[in-house]
Write a protein that holds these residues in place. Sequence first.
Motif, mmCIF file in Angstrom:
data_model
loop_
_atom_site.group_PDB
_atom_site.id
_atom_site.type_symbol
_atom_site.label_atom_id
_atom_site.label_comp_id
_atom_site.label_asym_id
_atom_site.label_seq_id
_atom_site.Cartn_x
_atom_site.Cartn_y
_atom_site.Cartn_z
ATOM 1 N N ILE A 36 63.541 73.315 109.051
ATOM 2 C CA ILE A 36 62.357 74.196 108.994
ATOM 3 C C ILE A 36 62.810 75.642 108.732
ATOM 4 O O ILE A 36 62.229 76.352 107.903
ATOM 5 C CB ILE A 36 61.544 74.119 110.305
ATOM 6 N N ILE A 37 63.864 76.061 109.424
ATOM 7 C CA ILE A 37 64.362 77.429 109.203
ATOM 8 C C ILE A 37 64.802 77.568 107.738
ATOM 9 O O ILE A 37 64.466 78.552 107.063
ATOM 10 C CB ILE A 37 65.529 77.752 110.169
ATOM 11 N N ASN A 38 65.522 76.569 107.239
ATOM 12 C CA ASN A 38 65.989 76.627 105.833
ATOM 13 C C ASN A 38 64.826 76.744 104.858
ATOM 14 O O ASN A 38 64.916 77.404 103.832
ATOM 15 C CB ASN A 38 66.804 75.374 105.492
ATOM 16 N N GLN A 39 63.724 76.096 105.203
ATOM 17 C CA GLN A 39 62.545 76.113 104.319
ATOM 18 C C GLN A 39 61.822 77.472 104.367
ATOM 19 O O GLN A 39 61.336 77.951 103.355
ATOM 20 C CB GLN A 39 61.595 74.998 104.759
ATOM 21 N N LEU A 40 61.784 78.082 105.558
ATOM 22 C CA LEU A 40 60.918 79.257 105.723
ATOM 23 C C LEU A 40 61.640 80.601 105.670
ATOM 24 O O LEU A 40 60.996 81.633 105.458
ATOM 25 C CB LEU A 40 60.152 79.153 107.051
ATOM 26 N N ALA A 41 62.964 80.609 105.898
ATOM 27 C CA ALA A 41 63.664 81.907 105.922
ATOM 28 C C ALA A 41 64.474 82.068 104.644
ATOM 29 O O ALA A 41 64.859 81.071 104.022
ATOM 30 C CB ALA A 41 64.589 81.960 107.134
ATOM 31 N N ASP B 211 72.644 83.297 118.217
ATOM 32 C CA ASP B 211 71.567 83.341 119.218
ATOM 33 C C ASP B 211 70.188 83.339 118.563
ATOM 34 O O ASP B 211 69.240 82.750 119.089
ATOM 35 C CB ASP B 211 71.697 84.608 120.087
ATOM 36 N N LEU B 212 70.092 83.995 117.406
ATOM 37 C CA LEU B 212 68.784 84.051 116.742
ATOM 38 C C LEU B 212 68.382 82.644 116.284
ATOM 39 O O LEU B 212 67.220 82.229 116.443
ATOM 40 C CB LEU B 212 68.841 85.008 115.547
ATOM 41 N N ARG B 213 69.361 81.918 115.778
ATOM 42 C CA ARG B 213 69.072 80.526 115.359
ATOM 43 C C ARG B 213 68.586 79.714 116.562
ATOM 44 O O ARG B 213 67.597 78.966 116.466
ATOM 45 C CB ARG B 213 70.357 79.923 114.762
ATOM 46 N N THR B 214 69.248 79.889 117.709
ATOM 47 C CA THR B 214 68.846 79.126 118.896
ATOM 48 C C THR B 214 67.449 79.537 119.364
ATOM 49 O O THR B 214 66.643 78.685 119.770
ATOM 50 C CB THR B 214 69.871 79.348 120.030
ATOM 51 N N LEU C 36 60.352 76.882 117.530
ATOM 52 C CA LEU C 36 59.868 75.813 116.652
ATOM 53 C C LEU C 36 59.740 74.497 117.413
ATOM 54 O O LEU C 36 58.828 73.715 117.169
ATOM 55 C CB LEU C 36 60.821 75.646 115.459
ATOM 56 N N TYR C 37 60.667 74.272 118.348
ATOM 57 C CA TYR C 37 60.587 73.026 119.135
ATOM 58 C C TYR C 37 59.252 72.966 119.879
ATOM 59 O O TYR C 37 58.566 71.944 119.896
ATOM 60 C CB TYR C 37 61.765 72.925 120.116
ATOM 61 N N GLN C 38 58.897 74.095 120.492
ATOM 62 C CA GLN C 38 57.641 74.100 121.259
ATOM 63 C C GLN C 38 56.447 73.888 120.329
ATOM 64 O O GLN C 38 55.512 73.149 120.663
ATOM 65 C CB GLN C 38 57.495 75.420 122.008
ATOM 66 N N LEU D 246 57.935 83.963 110.936
ATOM 67 C CA LEU D 246 58.390 82.588 110.638
ATOM 68 C C LEU D 246 57.593 81.563 111.447
ATOM 69 O O LEU D 246 57.125 80.552 110.918
ATOM 70 C CB LEU D 246 59.892 82.477 110.928
ATOM 71 N N LEU D 247 57.405 81.861 112.738
ATOM 72 C CA LEU D 247 56.681 80.899 113.582
ATOM 73 C C LEU D 247 55.222 80.785 113.141
ATOM 74 O O LEU D 247 54.654 79.692 113.076
ATOM 75 C CB LEU D 247 56.774 81.303 115.058
ATOM 76 N N ARG D 248 54.624 81.914 112.803
ATOM 77 C CA ARG D 248 53.206 81.876 112.391
ATOM 78 C C ARG D 248 53.043 81.170 111.035
ATOM 79 O O ARG D 248 52.059 80.477 110.800
ATOM 80 C CB ARG D 248 52.611 83.277 112.358
ATOM 81 N N GLN D 249 54.047 81.352 110.178
ATOM 82 C CA GLN D 249 54.002 80.651 108.883
ATOM 83 C C GLN D 249 54.042 79.133 109.124
ATOM 84 O O GLN D 249 53.343 78.364 108.468
ATOM 85 C CB GLN D 249 55.213 81.074 108.055
ATOM 86 N N TYR D 250 54.864 78.715 110.087
ATOM 87 C CA TYR D 250 54.956 77.271 110.408
ATOM 88 C C TYR D 250 53.594 76.766 110.911
ATOM 89 O O TYR D 250 53.131 75.699 110.515
ATOM 90 C CB TYR D 250 56.057 77.018 111.452
#
Length: 449
Positions: free
Chosen positions: A59-64, A74-77, A83-85, A120-124
């Motif tokens: 998902i990160i690869n798709q949106l960032a 740490d940012l990835r985590t 995204l998990y939530q 990123l989260l809102r785009q998801y």
Amino acid sequence: MTNPRQIALIALRDIHAGAYADVALNKVLQKFSLPNLDRGLLTELVYGTVRRQRTLDAIINQLASKKSHQQPKDLRTILHLGLYQLRYQERIPPSAAVNTTVELAKNNGFAGLTGFVNGLLRQYIRLGEKSPEPLKLPENPVQRLGILHSFPDWIIEVWLEQLSWAETEQLCQWMNQTPTIDLRINPLRTTIEEVEEALQSVGILTRRIAHLPQALRLIGNTGAIQNIPGFSQGWWSVQDASAQLVGYLLNPQPGEVVIDACAAPGGKTTHIAELMQDQGKIWAGDRTASRLAKLKENARRLHLQSIHICTGDSRHLPQFYHTGDRVLLDAPCSGLGTLHRHPDARWRQTPESVVELSRLQSQLIANTSKFVKPGGILVYATCTLHPKENEDVISTFLASHPHWQIQPPRVDSPQLAYSTPQGWLKVWPHRENMDGFFMVRLRKTNNSE
Ligand SMILES: C[S@@+](CC[C@H](N)C(=O)[O-])C[C@H]1O[C@@H](n2cnc3c(N)ncnc32)[C@H](O)[C@@H]1O
């Protein structure tokens, strides 16, 4: 500190630096005292993000614009946690998932990137409103399953060698569930009815398991194991249903000499002692002394006297040659049948580690077969589903050991339900709703030396 998301980040940092997921989680659970609900959320976040890592990275690869692995660690985590939530925790409102993740970024050195995290989260969320699957999946069917269910391609391929596409997908889904807990009742101390009653009296629901006379599955959340009635009295042990099948397949008898060659921490050794009415001699061997200490503790709690410890490498130990009526080799393995219990295991094992393990398993079976008296029995078991560690080890052993043959389960035995035409047993978790296991009973002919 009382913020479960912040504590999850601490544990995940440890895991990404190489710690085992259960060890890292226990460390923070002990260090920070949290109310039960927050402990539950913390466990879910840590295990869930580790388990779903490949999907979350996709998902990160798709949106960032920067790939997941190029993001600061740490940012990835933190993005994984958010995204998990959003993807897997329906009980958490999306706005709470976004706000707490943005806050986490702010408090951990990414105050300048809160806009990126929020965006990123809102785009998801927006993509999820337009389509039931916001994630763009690749055409390649193996990668597609691997990304969707978060497994490395090589594990999907191992399952596809043995199962249809549909069953492979069911198995992936099964392995992403929260594991259940099964008890094995110690008939030398109590009865299954007494345990059922005691558990019911404190509100713990249970159900029996077909073919396993001493097994109870716990239903729902039970809290700490040590607080379940009967623990200190030695009424029961925690042991998954499929692991209980191994003791029955060995079928040890009172008064016999049994050698358990890879015994620690003793789940199966103590079952063997119970099946033998604690009469006879059981040698519990293992090369790891700290794990044998746990075995001793378990035997003491269960009040078992017939177990004797031997620390050593079971590829040697000539003192045991031709002494065992029955030998159990519960071999070290890649654990592909218990991936739901060890969320990080799918990322730790590799095709190379499997080859290495199969070499060790072949050496162990070649030597421990010498522990068996003529006419005696050897049971080989693993909690993996990889043919290289199971079927191939046994076929190679039999090809070079003419005095040995497979002894399939008797037609009236409960293990027959899991038997294959070759005579070995394979438990597929998505079919049987228990851990994945392989086991086979081998018999040494009477006229062998
Ligand atoms: C699958 S676990 C055993 C679980 C155990 N039978 C039970 O039911 O609780 C495998 C064990 O093999 C031990 N082991 C690995 N290599 C060994 C070797 N060469 N000799 C003896 N034990 C070994 C490990 O320390 C580990 O405890």
